[in-house]
Design a protein around this motif. Sequence first.
Motif, PDB file in Angstrom:
ATOM      1  N   ALA A  55      81.883  25.166  54.859  1.00  8.55           N
ATOM      2  CA  ALA A  55      81.910  25.926  53.607  1.00  8.55           C
ATOM      3  C   ALA A  55      80.607  25.742  52.834  1.00  8.55           C
ATOM      4  N   ARG A  56      80.093  24.537  52.795  1.00  5.09           N
ATOM      5  CA  ARG A  56      78.843  24.272  52.077  1.00  5.09           C
ATOM      6  C   ARG A  56      77.678  25.029  52.704  1.00  5.09           C
ATOM      7  N   PHE A  57      77.588  24.996  54.032  1.00  4.38           N
ATOM      8  CA  PHE A  57      76.491  25.687  54.710  1.00  4.38           C
ATOM      9  C   PHE A  57      76.623  27.196  54.581  1.00  4.38           C
ATOM     10  N   LEU A  58      77.838  27.718  54.683  1.00  4.89           N
ATOM     11  CA  LEU A  58      78.042  29.162  54.498  1.00  4.89           C
ATOM     12  C   LEU A  58      77.699  29.596  53.077  1.00  4.89           C
ATOM     13  N   LEU A  59      78.047  28.761  52.115  1.00 14.55           N
ATOM     14  CA  LEU A  59      77.738  29.088  50.722  1.00 14.55           C
ATOM     15  C   LEU A  59      76.229  29.129  50.483  1.00 14.55           C
ATOM     16  N   ILE A  60      75.497  28.229  51.105  1.00 13.21           N
ATOM     17  CA  ILE A  60      74.033  28.234  51.003  1.00 13.21           C
ATOM     18  C   ILE A  60      73.489  29.546  51.553  1.00 13.21           C
ATOM     19  N   TRP A  61      73.951  29.924  52.737  1.00 22.79           N
ATOM     20  CA  TRP A  61      73.462  31.145  53.376  1.00 22.79           C
ATOM     21  C   TRP A  61      73.856  32.389  52.576  1.00 22.79           C
ATOM     22  N   VAL A  62      75.105  32.452  52.141  1.00 24.01           N
ATOM     23  CA  VAL A  62      75.566  33.616  51.378  1.00 24.01           C
ATOM     24  C   VAL A  62      74.799  33.733  50.064  1.00 24.01           C
ATOM     25  N   SER A  63      74.543  32.618  49.411  1.00 24.55           N
ATOM     26  CA  SER A  63      73.827  32.642  48.131  1.00 24.55           C
ATOM     27  C   SER A  63      72.404  33.149  48.290  1.00 24.55           C
ATOM     28  N   LEU A  64      71.679  32.631  49.248  1.00 25.52           N
ATOM     29  CA  LEU A  64      70.282  33.020  49.405  1.00 25.52           C
ATOM     30  C   LEU A  64      70.131  34.437  49.954  1.00 25.52           C
ATOM     31  N   LEU A  65      70.900  34.774  50.979  1.00 23.72           N
ATOM     32  CA  LEU A  65      70.818  36.136  51.521  1.00 23.72           C
ATOM     33  C   LEU A  65      71.425  37.143  50.551  1.00 23.72           C
ATOM     34  N   GLY A  66      72.485  36.738  49.857  1.00 26.74           N
ATOM     35  CA  GLY A  66      73.095  37.607  48.854  1.00 26.74           C
ATOM     36  C   GLY A  66      72.162  37.845  47.676  1.00 26.74           C
ATOM     37  N   GLY A  67      71.370  36.843  47.319  1.00 29.02           N
ATOM     38  CA  GLY A  67      70.380  37.023  46.260  1.00 29.02           C
ATOM     39  C   GLY A  67      69.331  38.055  46.655  1.00 29.02           C
ATOM     40  N   ALA A  68      68.895  38.011  47.908  1.00 28.78           N
ATOM     41  CA  ALA A  68      67.931  39.004  48.390  1.00 28.78           C
ATOM     42  C   ALA A  68      68.554  40.398  48.388  1.00 28.78           C
ATOM     43  N   TYR A  69      69.808  40.482  48.808  1.00 29.66           N
ATOM     44  CA  TYR A  69      70.477  41.788  48.830  1.00 29.66           C
ATOM     45  C   TYR A  69      70.728  42.307  47.416  1.00 29.66           C
ATOM     46  N   ALA A  70      71.059  41.412  46.506  1.00 28.88           N
ATOM     47  CA  ALA A  70      71.240  41.817  45.105  1.00 28.88           C
ATOM     48  C   ALA A  70      69.925  42.323  44.520  1.00 28.88           C
ATOM     49  N   TYR A  71      68.827  41.694  44.881  1.00 29.11           N
ATOM     50  CA  TYR A  71      67.511  42.171  44.443  1.00 29.11           C
ATOM     51  C   TYR A  71      67.255  43.569  44.987  1.00 29.11           C
ATOM     52  N   ARG A  72      67.601  43.789  46.224  1.00 37.93           N
ATOM     53  CA  ARG A  72      67.415  45.109  46.844  1.00 37.93           C
ATOM     54  C   ARG A  72      68.224  46.183  46.115  1.00 37.93           C
ATOM     55  N   GLU A  73      69.436  45.840  45.726  1.00 36.47           N
ATOM     56  CA  GLU A  73      70.336  46.796  45.086  1.00 36.47           C
ATOM     57  C   GLU A  73      70.161  46.845  43.564  1.00 36.47           C
ATOM     58  N   HIS A  74      69.206  46.105  43.047  1.00 38.90           N
ATOM     59  CA  HIS A  74      68.978  45.994  41.598  1.00 38.90           C
ATOM     60  C   HIS A  74      70.240  45.499  40.879  1.00 38.90           C
ATOM     61  N   SER A  75      70.963  44.621  41.524  1.00 38.70           N
ATOM     62  CA  SER A  75      72.193  44.066  40.952  1.00 38.70           C
ATOM     63  C   SER A  75      71.980  42.686  40.350  1.00 38.70           C
ATOM     64  N   LEU A  90      70.590  39.782  37.743  1.00 36.03           N
ATOM     65  CA  LEU A  90      70.528  39.727  36.287  1.00 36.03           C
ATOM     66  C   LEU A  90      69.116  40.039  35.824  1.00 36.03           C
ATOM     67  N   GLY A  91      69.028  40.773  34.756  1.00 33.49           N
ATOM     68  CA  GLY A  91      67.715  41.091  34.217  1.00 33.49           C
ATOM     69  C   GLY A  91      67.803  41.338  32.727  1.00 33.49           C
ATOM     70  N   PHE A  92      66.703  41.139  32.070  1.00 31.90           N
ATOM     71  CA  PHE A  92      66.623  41.386  30.639  1.00 31.90           C
ATOM     72  C   PHE A  92      65.670  42.556  30.456  1.00 31.90           C
ATOM     73  N   ASP A  93      66.232  43.743  30.355  1.00 32.07           N
ATOM     74  CA  ASP A  93      65.396  44.939  30.327  1.00 32.07           C
ATOM     75  C   ASP A  93      65.371  45.638  28.964  1.00 32.07           C
ATOM     76  N   LEU A  94      65.826  44.957  27.948  1.00 31.97           N
ATOM     77  CA  LEU A  94      65.831  45.555  26.614  1.00 31.97           C
ATOM     78  C   LEU A  94      64.410  45.917  26.168  1.00 31.97           C
ATOM     79  N   LEU A  95      63.463  45.018  26.401  1.00 37.31           N
ATOM     80  CA  LEU A  95      62.077  45.283  26.006  1.00 37.31           C
ATOM     81  C   LEU A  95      61.453  46.375  26.865  1.00 37.31           C
TER      82      LEU A  95
END
Length: 167
Positions: free
Chosen positions: A51-71, A73-78
Amino acid sequence: MNILEQAVSKSDGILRILLALMMTLLVIDVTWQVLTRFILTQPSSFTEEVARFLLIWVSLLGGAYAYREHSHLGFDLLVRKLSQQKARWVFKLCCVLVAVFAISVLIIGGLNLVYLTWLLGQQSPVLDIPMAWVYIVLPLSGLLFLLYSVFFFFNAEQQFITQECIQ
């Protein structure tokens, strides 16, 4: 469709399938852990590490995929208060900063970590697999972040045209 768009399209498809598979395995693994601990009263020895190793992989690859999908977190008010040209400049600057982070921290730092753990022969305590296999996700996710940031940088015009149509 150019080479960059083809690479992004292929990586998107592979990444979606890989993330879905890993999330499924993570749910099955944690469910098995709970069942063996509380119902069978004899906890499984490997499930926590998996579970720990899968969570590491899901977090890092999921972060890249979230970046791709513009999902992510961002502060775009300015940025929303800026003109289109200035917003496009800030967007491109952000792409460059993401690429610098991906290269310096994830790719170079990740490869150093993988090399060091491989050189030292570090093994996971329960599964007895090389920790380099677990850490290889760092440069892999770095490559994805780099690919996506380069894609966004060169397609910034299209990105802003699409956003204008949505608003």
